[in-house]
Write an enzyme that holds these catalytic residues in place. Structure first.
Site, PDB file in Angstrom:
ATOM      1  N   VAL A 169       0.780  -1.105  -0.234  1.00  0.00           N
ATOM      2  CA  VAL A 169       0.017   0.101   0.219  1.00  0.00           C
ATOM      3  C   VAL A 169       0.965   1.259   0.137  1.00  0.00           C
ATOM      4  O   VAL A 169       1.633   1.900   0.695  1.00  0.00           O
ATOM      5  CB  VAL A 169      -0.621   0.002   0.972  1.00  0.00           C
ATOM      6  CG1 VAL A 169      -1.923   1.270   1.078  1.00  0.00           C
ATOM      7  CG2 VAL A 169      -1.763  -0.995   1.577  1.00  0.00           C
ATOM      8  N   PRO A 170       1.565   1.578  -1.286  1.00  0.00           N
ATOM      9  CA  PRO A 170       2.267   2.471  -1.623  1.00  0.00           C
ATOM     10  C   PRO A 170       2.564   4.031  -0.735  1.00  0.00           C
ATOM     11  O   PRO A 170       2.001   4.857  -1.550  1.00  0.00           O
ATOM     12  CB  PRO A 170       2.068   2.367  -2.755  1.00  0.00           C
ATOM     13  CG  PRO A 170       0.801   2.276  -3.630  1.00  0.00           C
ATOM     14  CD  PRO A 170       0.093   1.173  -2.584  1.00  0.00           C
ATOM     15  N   CYS A 171       2.071   4.186   1.140  1.00  0.00           N
ATOM     16  CA  CYS A 171       2.583   5.051   1.080  1.00  0.00           C
ATOM     17  C   CYS A 171       3.677   6.026   0.836  1.00  0.00           C
ATOM     18  O   CYS A 171       3.669   7.570   0.675  1.00  0.00           O
ATOM     19  CB  CYS A 171       2.259   5.406   2.838  1.00  0.00           C
ATOM     20  SG  CYS A 171       3.381   3.995   3.431  1.00  0.00           S
ATOM     21  N   HIS A 172       4.802   5.321   0.462  1.00  0.00           N
ATOM     22  CA  HIS A 172       6.006   5.943   0.093  1.00  0.00           C
ATOM     23  C   HIS A 172       5.957   6.904  -1.507  1.00  0.00           C
ATOM     24  O   HIS A 172       6.682   7.669  -1.219  1.00  0.00           O
ATOM     25  CB  HIS A 172       7.082   5.405   0.349  1.00  0.00           C
ATOM     26  CG  HIS A 172       7.220   3.937  -1.049  1.00  0.00           C
ATOM     27  ND1 HIS A 172       5.774   3.052  -1.056  1.00  0.00           N
ATOM     28  CD2 HIS A 172       7.259   3.635  -2.478  1.00  0.00           C
ATOM     29  CE1 HIS A 172       6.250   1.915  -2.358  1.00  0.00           C
ATOM     30  NE2 HIS A 172       6.651   2.651  -3.454  1.00  0.00           N
TER      31      HIS A 172
END
Length: 177
Positions: A136-139
């Site tokens: 879950v690419p919060c980066h």
């Protein structure tokens, strides 16, 4: 009532000591560069209704996909995820899942996409509560000023992930290579 099982393990992937936990429904948590006892403490706090069991086999496919990601061979994860959070958090996380590999958006962009343009800080807090780092690419979420801000795993790791996806950080600004 019987408890659901949560299966966790760790793996050294490139420079990262990565921990992963999955339920029968899918990946629940990913964390890196933590001591096992810290990861377990976090799991017990966040998923107290689960029985926690060390099991590498139960996490084989997610680990394989993470290794492929770190080797630059995978841009999209296909494993099931078990998103556990409030309705608002899940709404934000589902929007994060729409950010393609090699792209970045701002917290404001996410707030607008979920139909709540004033919820920028709440979007930031939902990102902070995201337990499934990388998948879950919060980066891929940066500040409105294009600066590298806010990552629960540490800005150094956020920078490494973005660099892997074709960005560089110059004077705190995220720039496409």
């Amino acid at each position: 009532m019987p408890m659901d099982n949560l299966y966790y393990c760790n793996r050294k992937i490139l420079d990262y000591s990565l921990y992963i936990a999955s339920s029968e429904k899918g990946v629940l948590a990913i964390a890196f560069e933590e001591l096992e006892e810290d990861f377990l403490k976090s799991l017990k706090k966040d998923f107290s209704s689960f029985s926690i069991i060390y099991d590498e086999d139960a996490n084989q496919l997610p680990l394989q996909q993470l290794e492929e990601y770190f080797q630059g061979e995978r841009e999209v994860f296909t494993v099931s995820l078990d998103l556990v959070g409030t309705n608002f958090q899940k709404q934000v996380w589902r929007e994060l899942l729409r950010i393609p590999y090699g792209k970045v958006v701002t917290y404001q962009d996410i707030a607008i996409k979920i139909g709540n343009p004033k919820a920028v800080r709440a979007v930031g807090m939902a990102n902070k509560k995201n337990k499934i780092a990388i998948m879950v690419p919060c980066h891929r979420v940066i500040g409105s000023n294009k600066k590298l801000v806010g990552y629960d795993g540490g800005l150094d790791i956020k920078e490494k992930l973005l660099t892997l996806e074709g960005f560089q950080v110059i004077e705190e600004k995220v720039i496409r290579k």
